[in-house]
Design a protein around this motif. Structure first.
Motif, short mmCIF file in Angstrom:
data_model
loop_
_atom_site.label_atom_id
_atom_site.label_comp_id
_atom_site.label_asym_id
_atom_site.label_seq_id
_atom_site.Cartn_x
_atom_site.Cartn_y
_atom_site.Cartn_z
N UNK A 11 69.03 -17.67 59.76
CA UNK A 11 69.42 -18.08 58.41
C UNK A 11 69.27 -16.86 57.51
N UNK A 12 70.34 -16.10 57.37
CA UNK A 12 70.29 -14.85 56.62
C UNK A 12 70.11 -15.08 55.12
N UNK A 13 70.45 -16.25 54.64
CA UNK A 13 70.35 -16.52 53.21
C UNK A 13 68.91 -16.44 52.72
N UNK A 14 67.94 -16.74 53.59
CA UNK A 14 66.54 -16.76 53.18
C UNK A 14 65.71 -15.69 53.87
N UNK A 15 66.36 -14.69 54.43
CA UNK A 15 65.64 -13.62 55.13
C UNK A 15 65.14 -12.58 54.13
N UNK A 16 63.93 -12.12 54.35
CA UNK A 16 63.35 -11.04 53.54
C UNK A 16 63.38 -9.77 54.37
N UNK A 17 64.50 -9.11 54.36
CA UNK A 17 64.68 -7.89 55.14
C UNK A 17 64.29 -6.70 54.28
N UNK A 70 61.74 -7.14 48.74
CA UNK A 70 62.51 -7.98 47.82
C UNK A 70 61.65 -8.28 46.60
N UNK A 71 62.28 -8.72 45.55
CA UNK A 71 61.54 -9.11 44.35
C UNK A 71 60.62 -10.29 44.67
N UNK A 72 59.45 -10.35 44.05
CA UNK A 72 58.54 -11.47 44.31
C UNK A 72 59.19 -12.83 44.03
N UNK A 73 60.02 -12.91 43.02
CA UNK A 73 60.71 -14.15 42.70
C UNK A 73 61.61 -14.59 43.85
N UNK A 74 62.34 -13.65 44.43
CA UNK A 74 63.23 -13.95 45.55
C UNK A 74 62.40 -14.34 46.78
N UNK A 75 61.30 -13.65 47.01
CA UNK A 75 60.44 -13.97 48.15
C UNK A 75 59.88 -15.39 48.04
N UNK A 76 59.43 -15.77 46.83
CA UNK A 76 58.92 -17.14 46.63
C UNK A 76 60.03 -18.17 46.84
N UNK A 77 61.22 -17.86 46.36
CA UNK A 77 62.36 -18.77 46.54
C UNK A 77 62.66 -18.96 48.02
N UNK A 78 62.70 -17.86 48.77
CA UNK A 78 63.00 -17.96 50.20
C UNK A 78 61.94 -18.76 50.95
N UNK A 79 60.66 -18.52 50.63
CA UNK A 79 59.59 -19.27 51.28
C UNK A 79 59.67 -20.76 50.94
#
Length: 134
Positions: A83-89, A92-101
């Motif tokens: 699921x590449x949409x939620x991958x932290x490659x 990333x910004x902390x906001x994006x990381x929290x969203x993905x998790x």
């Protein structure tokens, strides 16, 4: 990075190369915009960079933290779909990381809610002791 144009390079080749690069950028931007996951009662649909895959809910084994969907095909072959949409490659910004998790957690909850609970073991009940005769 510096790109040096030679004098003998035709203008048509430069313009053609620029158009190919522009078309590729627009195509990849569209695919990136489509990245995501759609869940319904019967299946999950994972939209990836190059293709989309619909996986029946009863075939799914787990949602991993990678993130990916581990599943088993009808033929019994073990498979996985990233699921590449939620991958932290990388970073990333902390906001994006929290969203993905949070999104991965929601997917795991969706999967857990759909699985039937294992049957509870029945306890053997003792027969009441016979009453003494009076």
């Amino acid at each position: 990075m510096v790109i040096a144009l030679r004098d003998d390079l035709p203008v048509v080749a430069v313009v053609g190369g620029a158009l190919v690069c522009l078309a590729a950028a627009v195509y990849l931007a569209f695919l990136g915009w489509r990245l995501g996951v759609v869940c319904d009662a019967d299946a999950i649909e994972v939209h990836g960079l190059l293709r989309s895959r619909r996986i029946a809910k009863d075939e799914i084994l787990a949602i991993t933290n990678f993130p990916a969907v581990r599943w088993k095909s009808e033929a019994g072959k073990a498979r996985w779909t990233p699921i590449f949409a939620f991958a932290n490659l990388g970073r990333v910004l902390p906001l994006v990381e929290r969203h993905n998790e949070a999104a991965i957690s929601i997917l795991k909850d969706w999967l857990d809610d759909s699985k039937p609970e294992p049957p509870k073991k029945k306890r053997r009940q003792r027969k009441p002791a016979p009453k003494p005769a009076s």
